[in-house]
Design a protein around this motif. Structure first.
Motif, PDB file in Angstrom:
ATOM      1  N   GLU A 149       0.849  -1.197   0.000  1.00 42.24           N
ATOM      2  CA  GLU A 149       0.000   0.000   0.000  1.00 42.24           C
ATOM      3  C   GLU A 149       0.883   1.245   0.000  1.00 42.24           C
ATOM      4  O   GLU A 149       1.902   1.287   0.672  1.00 42.24           O
ATOM      5  N   LEU A 151      -0.513   4.533   0.388  1.00 42.40           N
ATOM      6  CA  LEU A 151      -1.252   5.715   0.856  1.00 42.40           C
ATOM      7  C   LEU A 151      -0.517   6.391   2.011  1.00 42.40           C
ATOM      8  O   LEU A 151       0.211   5.760   2.760  1.00 42.40           O
ATOM      9  N   GLN A 153      -0.993   8.813   5.503  1.00 34.65           N
ATOM     10  CA  GLN A 153      -1.995   9.231   6.476  1.00 34.65           C
ATOM     11  C   GLN A 153      -2.332  10.701   6.250  1.00 34.65           C
ATOM     12  O   GLN A 153      -1.452  11.496   5.921  1.00 34.65           O
ATOM     13  N   LYS A 202       7.881  -1.584  -2.257  1.00 33.39           N
ATOM     14  CA  LYS A 202       7.379  -0.858  -1.089  1.00 33.39           C
ATOM     15  C   LYS A 202       8.533  -0.284  -0.249  1.00 33.39           C
ATOM     16  O   LYS A 202       8.571   0.899   0.064  1.00 33.39           O
ATOM     17  N   ILE A 213      14.294  13.194   2.092  1.00 32.94           N
ATOM     18  CA  ILE A 213      14.061  14.152   3.186  1.00 32.94           C
ATOM     19  C   ILE A 213      15.359  14.393   3.958  1.00 32.94           C
ATOM     20  O   ILE A 213      15.729  15.531   4.245  1.00 32.94           O
ATOM     21  N   PHE A 247       8.642  15.945  -1.550  1.00 34.49           N
ATOM     22  CA  PHE A 247       9.511  15.395  -0.495  1.00 34.49           C
ATOM     23  C   PHE A 247      10.871  16.084  -0.433  1.00 34.49           C
ATOM     24  O   PHE A 247      11.880  15.490  -0.102  1.00 34.49           O
ATOM     25  N   LYS A 249      10.865  19.039   1.313  1.00 35.99           N
ATOM     26  CA  LYS A 249      10.533  20.054   2.305  1.00 35.99           C
ATOM     27  C   LYS A 249      11.432  19.834   3.522  1.00 35.99           C
ATOM     28  O   LYS A 249      11.322  18.816   4.215  1.00 35.99           O
ATOM     29  N   TYR A 254      11.544  13.303   9.459  1.00 37.09           N
ATOM     30  CA  TYR A 254      10.340  12.501   9.239  1.00 37.09           C
ATOM     31  C   TYR A 254       9.983  11.702  10.488  1.00 37.09           C
ATOM     32  O   TYR A 254      10.845  11.317  11.260  1.00 37.09           O
ATOM     33  N   CYS A 258       5.805   4.650   9.336  1.00 38.82           N
ATOM     34  CA  CYS A 258       6.352   3.940   8.163  1.00 38.82           C
ATOM     35  C   CYS A 258       7.826   4.212   7.912  1.00 38.82           C
ATOM     36  O   CYS A 258       8.639   3.286   7.957  1.00 38.82           O
ATOM     37  N   PHE A 259       8.186   5.461   7.627  1.00 33.33           N
ATOM     38  CA  PHE A 259       9.582   5.732   7.264  1.00 33.33           C
ATOM     39  C   PHE A 259      10.568   5.263   8.349  1.00 33.33           C
ATOM     40  O   PHE A 259      11.555   4.590   8.029  1.00 33.33           O
ATOM     41  N   PHE A 317       2.797  13.904  14.017  1.00 36.50           N
ATOM     42  CA  PHE A 317       4.027  13.763  13.214  1.00 36.50           C
ATOM     43  C   PHE A 317       3.929  14.505  11.894  1.00 36.50           C
ATOM     44  O   PHE A 317       4.943  14.805  11.261  1.00 36.50           O
ATOM     45  N   LYS A 318       2.693  14.804  11.486  1.00 38.49           N
ATOM     46  CA  LYS A 318       2.465  15.671  10.321  1.00 38.49           C
ATOM     47  C   LYS A 318       1.020  16.176  10.415  1.00 38.49           C
ATOM     48  O   LYS A 318       0.239  15.644  11.212  1.00 38.49           O
ATOM     49  N   ARG A 407       9.102  23.754  10.731  1.00 41.45           N
ATOM     50  CA  ARG A 407       8.458  23.377   9.471  1.00 41.45           C
ATOM     51  C   ARG A 407       8.394  24.526   8.457  1.00 41.45           C
ATOM     52  O   ARG A 407       7.610  24.458   7.510  1.00 41.45           O
TER      53      ARG A 407
HETATM   54  C1  UGA Z   1       4.468   7.212   3.979  1.00 37.16           C
HETATM   55  C2  UGA Z   1       4.553   7.220   2.450  1.00 37.16           C
HETATM   56  O1  UGA Z   1       4.542   8.564   1.959  1.00 37.16           O
HETATM   57  C3  UGA Z   1       3.393   6.435   1.828  1.00 37.16           C
HETATM   58  O2  UGA Z   1       3.548   6.368   0.415  1.00 37.16           O
HETATM   59  C4  UGA Z   1       3.406   5.010   2.406  1.00 37.16           C
HETATM   60  O3  UGA Z   1       2.319   4.246   1.913  1.00 37.16           O
HETATM   61  C5  UGA Z   1       3.298   5.091   3.902  1.00 37.16           C
HETATM   62  O4  UGA Z   1       4.414   5.853   4.414  1.00 37.16           O
HETATM   63  C6  UGA Z   1       3.321   3.683   4.453  1.00 37.16           C
HETATM   64  O5  UGA Z   1       4.335   3.002   4.325  1.00 37.16           O
HETATM   65  O6  UGA Z   1       2.273   3.184   4.909  1.00 37.16           O
HETATM   66  P1  UGA Z   1       3.090   8.598   5.822  1.00 37.16           P
HETATM   67  O7  UGA Z   1       4.015   7.983   6.829  1.00 37.16           O
HETATM   68  O8  UGA Z   1       1.638   8.575   6.093  1.00 37.16           O
HETATM   69  O9  UGA Z   1       3.291   7.908   4.369  1.00 37.16           O
HETATM   70  O10 UGA Z   1       3.483  10.127   5.702  1.00 37.16           O
HETATM   71  P2  UGA Z   1       4.288  11.079   4.687  1.00 37.16           P
HETATM   72  O11 UGA Z   1       3.369  12.095   4.179  1.00 37.16           O
HETATM   73  O12 UGA Z   1       5.081  10.319   3.721  1.00 37.16           O
HETATM   74  O13 UGA Z   1       5.268  11.813   5.711  1.00 37.16           O
HETATM   75  C7  UGA Z   1       6.217  11.108   6.469  1.00 37.16           C
HETATM   76  C8  UGA Z   1       7.073  12.063   7.262  1.00 37.16           C
HETATM   77  O14 UGA Z   1       7.952  12.772   6.401  1.00 37.16           O
HETATM   78  C9  UGA Z   1       6.306  13.139   8.022  1.00 37.16           C
HETATM   79  O15 UGA Z   1       6.850  13.269   9.324  1.00 37.16           O
HETATM   80  C10 UGA Z   1       6.519  14.415   7.228  1.00 37.16           C
HETATM   81  O16 UGA Z   1       6.476  15.563   8.024  1.00 37.16           O
HETATM   82  C11 UGA Z   1       7.919  14.155   6.695  1.00 37.16           C
HETATM   83  N1  UGA Z   1       8.208  14.910   5.452  1.00 37.16           N
HETATM   84  C12 UGA Z   1       7.534  14.624   4.304  1.00 37.16           C
HETATM   85  C13 UGA Z   1       9.201  15.878   5.446  1.00 37.16           C
HETATM   86  O17 UGA Z   1       9.852  16.158   6.480  1.00 37.16           O
HETATM   87  N2  UGA Z   1       9.471  16.540   4.287  1.00 37.16           N
HETATM   88  C14 UGA Z   1       8.820  16.257   3.135  1.00 37.16           C
HETATM   89  O18 UGA Z   1       9.147  16.904   2.091  1.00 37.16           O
HETATM   90  C15 UGA Z   1       7.823  15.293   3.142  1.00 37.16           C
END
Ligand code: UGA
Length: 433
Positions: A149, A151, A153, A202, A213, A247, A249, A254, A258-259, A317-318, A407
């Motif tokens: 997946e 997606l 959050q 994945k 990031i 990505f 920013k 992060y 997930c990450f 976290f976001k 941020r």
């Molecule tokens: C992430 C992936 O983006 C999804 O594609 C994946 O499906 C999901 O993990 C998963 O494995 O289930 P998510 O953890 O919901 O999604 O959130 P993101 O929007 O990717 O953000 C992750 C973190 O990165 C946040 O803390 C956000 O603030 C940070 N981030 C994101 C940055 O610091 N800079 C950016 O440019 C983008």
């Protein structure tokens, strides 16, 4: 088609609702009775924009149950979307996945596909198939397909409705055809691969984004020293279609479920196979330093936070989620609490969850204004819309308007017009007090 979904977390529930929306009959199974009761009553247990409405629209095709046996017995496809938490060494804990497989094998009495959505180490699907073949006592065909997946959050419904790709890892036409049929009315690009490649897509995707990031955060840290502006740098880089603007920013790193987990898991797996993936290791290290970067910056203004009123804007976290897993706010607030700060925190949805970690140590504010009033310093950990749209004049209600923005919510030229200190990530500090 009759579909069952094991696990009603972010991935399971969103998958179930979207598939019901395409016309399938979907039964969601969870061991948490209270959660199932709430879902049966139409309460969309997680905070996820648009999910509640879509769930309400599709209730006639959605069933919520704790009875795994009944749900799996009749299903053509059973999606597994249970957690794969991180073990102490960074590897993934698969006990919930194995539990569900056992339940499925006990229940099914016709050919079916088990579609694994949970993120699992590369090779796990094949191992699970061996486990299934060994333990399947019935004269039926039970085959595993990997269906990761992608997606995020906070934008989960949109991400799944408009997915960039559906990845199906299957080892036979039987499994591939059934999985393609599940998604066929959604009109999305479908990529079919073998199971290991799907699993790797994945990890490689998430870890690449984490790497991107951490890379931009390291460039941001250098920009601060060299007088460059990370927002301009990221814009200039992103205009190159080979790099892409997403990505990039810069911020305080992060978080999420997930990450942090997937970077450590891939690093663990690469080490296990004596083939260390050094780039991912670096991304993890950079991120853990980046998370506490604001506190380090704040020490320029105060040696200690003891007895100071500290305003905190954003805990999640976001934005658009109440999830706190690996949120930088947790690391930072632990340090501030230890230091004796009087913390006044605001978050529109994650405050309730935060109380589980810090029930009494913080004052939880209903408004941003309440948090800022008379504060000695302000930390921004999450770029909520309400924070981005805040009139910077509101910071002037602080006793000392020192704003540490993790941020990069505000334009530097706007902030220059006010009598305050504004220190963000990868940009010049404004000291105008
Ligand atoms: C992430 C992936 O983006 C999804 O594609 C994946 O499906 C999901 O993990 C998963 O494995 O289930 P998510 O953890 O919901 O999604 O959130 P993101 O929007 O990717 O953000 C992750 C973190 O990165 C946040 O803390 C956000 O603030 C940070 N981030 C994101 C940055 O610091 N800079 C950016 O440019 C983008």
């Amino acid at each position: 088609m009759k579909i069952a979904v094991a696990g009603t977390g972010y991935v399971g529930l969103v998958t179930a609702v979207i598939l019901a929306n395409t016309g399938h009959h979907v039964t969601c199974v969870d061991i948490d009775e209270n959660k199932i009761k709430r879902l049966q009553a139409g309460d969309c247990v997680i905070y996820e924009p648009d999910l509640g409405e879509l769930m309400a629209d599709n209730m006639e095709r959605l069933t919520f149950s704790t009875d795994a046996y009944l749900a799996y017995q009749a299903a053509d496809v059973i999606f597994v979307a249970v957690g794969t938490p991180e073990k102490a060494d960074g590897s993934a804990n698969l006990k919930f996945v194995y539990n569900v497989i056992d339940e499925i094998l006990a229940a099914v009495d016709k050919d079916c596909v088990i579609a694994l959505k949970s993120t699992v180490p590369v090779g796990t699907n094949d191992k699970l198939q061996l486990y299934i073949d060994k333990n399947n006592q019935k004269d039926i065909h039970v085959e595993l397909a990997s269906n990761p997946e992608f997606l995020s959050q906070g934008t989960a419904v949109h991400d799944m409705l408009h997915a960039s790709r559906i990845v199906i890892g299957a080892e036979s036409d039987f499994a591939k055809n059934i999985m393609v049929k599940v998604y066929e009315t959604m009109d999305l690009p479908i990529l079919t691969t073998n199971r290991s490649s799907a699993e790797m897509i994945k990890y490689a995707s998430n870890d690449f984004l984490a790497l991107k990031i951490s890379y931009i955060n390291e460039i941001a840290n250098l920009c601060e020293i060299l007088g460059a502006d990370i927002e301009d740098v990221a814009q200039g880089m992103g205009m190159d279609p080979r790099i892409g603007g997403k990505f990039l920013k810069a911020g305080i790193g992060y978080g999420g479920s997930c990450f942090p987990k997937d970077t450590k898991a891939l690093h663990w797996l690469s080490n296990y196979h004596d083939n260390e993936i050094k780039t991912v290791k670096a991304a993890v290290e950079v991120n853990s330093n980046q998370k506490i970067k604001l506190i380090k910056k704040a020490r320029k203004y105060y040696d200690s936070f003891d007895g100071l009123k500290v305003a905190v804007l954003g805990l999640a976290f976001k934005p658009e989620t109440d999830d706190l897993r690996e949120a930088p706010s947790l690391d930072n607030i632990s340090i501030l609490v230890e230091d004796g700060a009087n913390i006044y925190a605001w978050d529109p949805v994650a405050a309730e969850n935060f109380k589980r970690f810090f029930p009494d140590e913080l004052t939880y504010c209903q408004t941003i204004e309440e948090a800022l009033e008379n504060a000695d310093i302000c930390f921004i950990f999450t770029e909520w819309k309400q924070v981005i749209e805040l009139d910077p004049k509101k910071f002037l209600a602080m006793k000392k308007p020192i704003v540490l923005d993790g941020r990069n919510c505000y334009d530097l030229n706007t902030m220059k017009q006010h009598e305050l200190v504004y220190d963000s990530i990868g940009r010049k500090s404004i000291v105008n007090l």
